[in-house]
Each structure stands twice: as C-alpha cells, then as structure tokens.
Design an enzyme around this catalytic site. Sequence first.
Site, PDB file in Angstrom:
ATOM      1  N   LYS A 149       0.904  -1.276  -0.121  1.00  0.00           N
ATOM      2  CA  LYS A 149      -0.023  -0.237  -0.003  1.00  0.00           C
ATOM      3  C   LYS A 149       0.862   1.357   0.157  1.00  0.00           C
ATOM      4  O   LYS A 149       1.991   1.326   0.708  1.00  0.00           O
ATOM      5  CB  LYS A 149      -0.834   0.069   1.375  1.00  0.00           C
ATOM      6  CG  LYS A 149      -2.018  -0.971   1.272  1.00  0.00           C
ATOM      7  CD  LYS A 149      -3.288  -0.771   1.939  1.00  0.00           C
ATOM      8  CE  LYS A 149      -3.569  -0.826   3.231  1.00  0.00           C
ATOM      9  NZ  LYS A 149      -4.185  -0.908   4.317  1.00  0.00           N
ATOM     10  N   SER A 172       0.746   3.863   1.633  1.00  0.00           N
ATOM     11  CA  SER A 172       1.082   4.296   3.005  1.00  0.00           C
ATOM     12  C   SER A 172       2.271   3.377   3.718  1.00  0.00           C
ATOM     13  O   SER A 172       2.524   3.938   4.765  1.00  0.00           O
ATOM     14  CB  SER A 172      -0.189   4.200   3.838  1.00  0.00           C
ATOM     15  OG  SER A 172      -0.389   2.624   3.808  1.00  0.00           O
ATOM     16  N   ARG A 173       2.849   2.461   3.156  1.00  0.00           N
ATOM     17  CA  ARG A 173       3.599   1.607   3.660  1.00  0.00           C
ATOM     18  C   ARG A 173       3.156   0.722   4.695  1.00  0.00           C
ATOM     19  O   ARG A 173       3.867  -0.175   5.039  1.00  0.00           O
ATOM     20  CB  ARG A 173       4.986   2.254   4.152  1.00  0.00           C
ATOM     21  CG  ARG A 173       5.576   3.314   3.332  1.00  0.00           C
ATOM     22  CD  ARG A 173       5.775   2.978   2.016  1.00  0.00           C
ATOM     23  NE  ARG A 173       6.993   2.130   1.624  1.00  0.00           N
ATOM     24  CZ  ARG A 173       6.929   1.517   0.449  1.00  0.00           C
ATOM     25  NH1 ARG A 173       6.261   1.709  -0.408  1.00  0.00           N
ATOM     26  NH2 ARG A 173       7.855   0.445   0.342  1.00  0.00           N
ATOM     27  N   LEU A 174       1.985   0.954   5.127  1.00  0.00           N
ATOM     28  CA  LEU A 174       1.032  -0.080   6.080  1.00  0.00           C
ATOM     29  C   LEU A 174       0.633  -1.219   5.253  1.00  0.00           C
ATOM     30  O   LEU A 174      -0.664  -1.279   5.052  1.00  0.00           O
ATOM     31  CB  LEU A 174       0.114   0.634   6.799  1.00  0.00           C
ATOM     32  CG  LEU A 174       0.938   1.563   7.826  1.00  0.00           C
ATOM     33  CD1 LEU A 174      -0.098   2.606   8.775  1.00  0.00           C
ATOM     34  CD2 LEU A 174       1.925   0.964   8.868  1.00  0.00           C
ATOM     35  N   HIS A 175       1.677  -1.843   4.476  1.00  0.00           N
ATOM     36  CA  HIS A 175       1.091  -3.081   3.891  1.00  0.00           C
ATOM     37  C   HIS A 175       0.084  -3.974   4.412  1.00  0.00           C
ATOM     38  O   HIS A 175       0.213  -4.502   5.687  1.00  0.00           O
ATOM     39  CB  HIS A 175       2.320  -3.582   3.212  1.00  0.00           C
ATOM     40  CG  HIS A 175       3.073  -2.918   2.817  1.00  0.00           C
ATOM     41  ND1 HIS A 175       3.088  -1.863   1.841  1.00  0.00           N
ATOM     42  CD2 HIS A 175       4.685  -2.768   3.346  1.00  0.00           C
ATOM     43  CE1 HIS A 175       4.145  -1.294   1.568  1.00  0.00           C
ATOM     44  NE2 HIS A 175       5.111  -1.616   2.392  1.00  0.00           N
TER      45      HIS A 175
END
Length: 210
Positions: A178, A180-183
């Site tokens: 994602k 946002s890096r909050l995969h």
Amino acid sequence: MDLFHDWFAQLKQMTLPDWFELNAMTLSTVGVPQGARNEPFSPHLEGPSSRVVLLKGMDKFGFIFFTNYDSAKAKQMAKQPAVALHFYWPMCDRQVRVEGLATKTSAEISDAYFKARPRSSQLGAIASPQSDIVEDENLLERTISELEKKYEGAPIARPSNWGGYQITPSLMEFWQGKPSRLHDRFRYTKLDSDPNETAADRWKIDRLAP
Ligand SMILES: Cc1cc2nc3c(=O)[nH]c(=O)nc-3n(C[C@H](O)[C@H](O)[C@H](O)COP(=O)(O)O)c2cc1C
C-alpha cells in the site's frame, strides 16, 4: 486457493510484456542433516535451496509443476517434502508465500502434461540429466540428434524420471503493498480438519504487521 485464483485471474487481465512469465514461482527446498551433529555444517547439502519453476496447474488441493525426478530439488524433496513457493508480482505490488508438502502427481497427470509438450521439450526431458555435471558441452546436442532419429515419426513416451509434483499448502500468506507503507498481510494457516464438519478444510486467518 480461492483467493489465489482471484489474484491470478486479476493478473491475467493486466496488459503485461510478452516476456513476463506470470506463472513463474520460486520453489525452495531444504537439505537434510548430514552425518553426526559434531561434524561441520555443510550449507550446500543441508541448507535451503531456491530456483524458479513454472506453475502448470492448480486446483483446490494445491499447485503443480513438472521437473526431473533425479534432479537436485527432487532428491531434496524425497528426503524432506516440506517446501516453500513464492510468487512476486511487482505490477500489482503483491506477493504470495506458500508453505506445504510436496508429493509426486499421478502418472496420468504427468503423462497428460508430457504429451501436450512440444517434441523438442519432450526430447530435452529425456536427454538432460538435470542437475548433473556436464563434462562435454556437445554431448547434450549429440544425444538430442540421436533421439530425434530414434523417435522419428513415432510418439515419445514420458521417461519415468520426469513428472509432476503437487504442493499442498498448509500455510499461505497474501501480501498487498500500500502507498502508506502499512501493507496488508493475511496469513492463512491450515487447521486439522474436523471430521464432523462438512467443509473439508478449515483455515485460521491472521492479519500480520507489515
Ligand atoms: C523462468 C524459468 C522457468 C523454469 N521452469 C522450470 C520448470 O518448470 N521445471 C524445471 O525443472 N526447471 C525449470 N527451470 C529451471 C530451474 O530453475 C532449475 O535450474 C532446474 O530445475 C534445476 O534445479 P535443481 O538443480 O535445483 O533441481 C526454470 C527456470 C526459469 C528461469
């Protein structure tokens, strides 16, 4: 497997370069402990080993690929059938990790796939002692020419040392990148089947931290 099928179907709808092998997957096998415990660890024989193979079939039981039954990977799987598969699809920022058990497919499945292959691949499967050392680089070509003559006009039977493996997963992890890096990571762990339940498979689903 349903989710894997969905992701695979979505990939097939994408416009991808011709050279991209959508069904390429990394197969990792493990070696087996050698000798006594006080002997030095041999990474080549005992450690993990990875290579790409092509996914040639899948159903609700797992993933199928074909190879040489005398190859290095086959020798490792014969002693230690626990393997891992890995798919990485950068075009949609996804990966799938699979852990499970390898078993040989039935002779019928191997025969049917072998029959459908081009003749050159069939001859290659017979001629190439996969994973062996090649002392003479012309030998393989000479063997192929001899086989071409031998089988001229005749069907080529599958050699007994070539066939399929089915990987039956006990764990699958779906990773969606994602911005946002909050995969997202979803791990499916197979639970023992309950004989009283109608559904054959029960899976525990966990969201994992990225
Ligand atoms: C794109 C690609 C697809 C491959 N597909 C297969 C395959 O389906 N079956 C196979 O035996 N080797 C396949 N190979 C070759 C393997 O990666 C490997 O070199 C070979 O199986 C020998 O591995 P081993 O010595 O560890 O047994 C493929 C290689 C690449 C790069």
